[in-house]
Design an enzyme around this catalytic site. Sequence first.
Site, PDB file in Angstrom:
ATOM      1  N   ASP A 140       0.818  -1.210   0.000  1.00 50.67           N
ATOM      2  CA  ASP A 140       0.000   0.000   0.000  1.00 50.67           C
ATOM      3  C   ASP A 140       0.853   1.262   0.000  1.00 50.67           C
ATOM      4  OD1 ASP A 140       0.998  -0.284   2.526  1.00 50.67           O
ATOM      5  OD2 ASP A 140      -0.892   0.019   3.581  1.00 50.67           O
ATOM      6  N   GLU A 159       8.926  -2.248  14.508  1.00 54.21           N
ATOM      7  CA  GLU A 159      10.179  -1.831  13.878  1.00 54.21           C
ATOM      8  C   GLU A 159      11.301  -1.747  14.917  1.00 54.21           C
ATOM      9  OE1 GLU A 159       6.753  -0.016  11.548  1.00 54.21           O
ATOM     10  OE2 GLU A 159       7.305  -0.296  13.659  1.00 54.21           O
TER      11      GLU A 159
END
Length: 323
Positions: free
Chosen positions: A187, A273
């Site tokens: 996306d 992350e």
Amino acid sequence: MKSALFTRFFILLPWILIVIIMLDVDTRRPVPPLTPRPYFSPYAVGRGGARLPLRRGGPTHGTQKRNQSRPQPQPEPQLPTIYAITPTYSRPVQKAELTRLANTFRQVAQLHWILVEDAAARSELVSRFLARAGLPSTHLHVPTPRRYKRPGLPRATEQRNAGLAWLRQRHQHQRAQPGVLFFADDDNTYSLELFQEMRTTRKVSVWPVGLVGGRRYERPLVENGKVVGWYTGWRADRPFAIDMAGFAVSLQVILSNPKAVFKRRGSQPGMQESDFLKQITTVEELEPKANNCTKVLVWHTRTEKVNLANEPKYHLDTVKIEV
């Protein structure tokens, strides 16, 4: 009248005789023999009359000396492979977003696409799509457990870990070639310049990401070529306040840290992350790219939610069309 003709004939007769004599002398000259052109055989005669092929350029000693004196061209360094791991799942815009991503990847040299479906089996739609995409690719699948599909929980964890496991298994019995790993969600929108930047990653490289965190962009703050902080709209106290699309990792680092994966247990939302990068690097070791993290080369352009309210109101098409 006759006397005039005889007079002209006798005047021209000596000249005619001279021409005939010259022609006769020229035809009697010996013809010089034709000199044959030298013939160069592509073979040399060895023992027993065997013919041995000569190297192009001739076997002369002088030629060999000239060839030895010429500098030999250095082999070009091998271009590192970019491994792009893309989690994907079934939805109305899935094929459209994969098409956009494939059109970008086709223009990137030496790229291998690892597409991982969130499903119990590989879908026909994605299988057909990859077969026609014309890209070096690997098609994997792993379902997300139902208990982890609640809002607020990290997404695509199992799919990214499946891509990591494939990479490690692929290179476990052979010497790893130069490579870079990048988590390329379907996306996002990617500039081709981004792939040029990440290909020189030595350990872990970073750069800005546009349209993320409720801001126009987020980026690492850089001073004297080192990351010293984060420009972000959400939790700047994170160890690595960075989006998934904002970093790349050397393949050698992935192979040297076989236990580095994305965590489910103990991982807070938005911390995937940081939890992953903490296992393989430190902030001081990060390599700023994109002009010291001042250029946006990737954007978090999520597709607008599709309005399909009229689908159940009308009869379905008699032709089955894949969207």
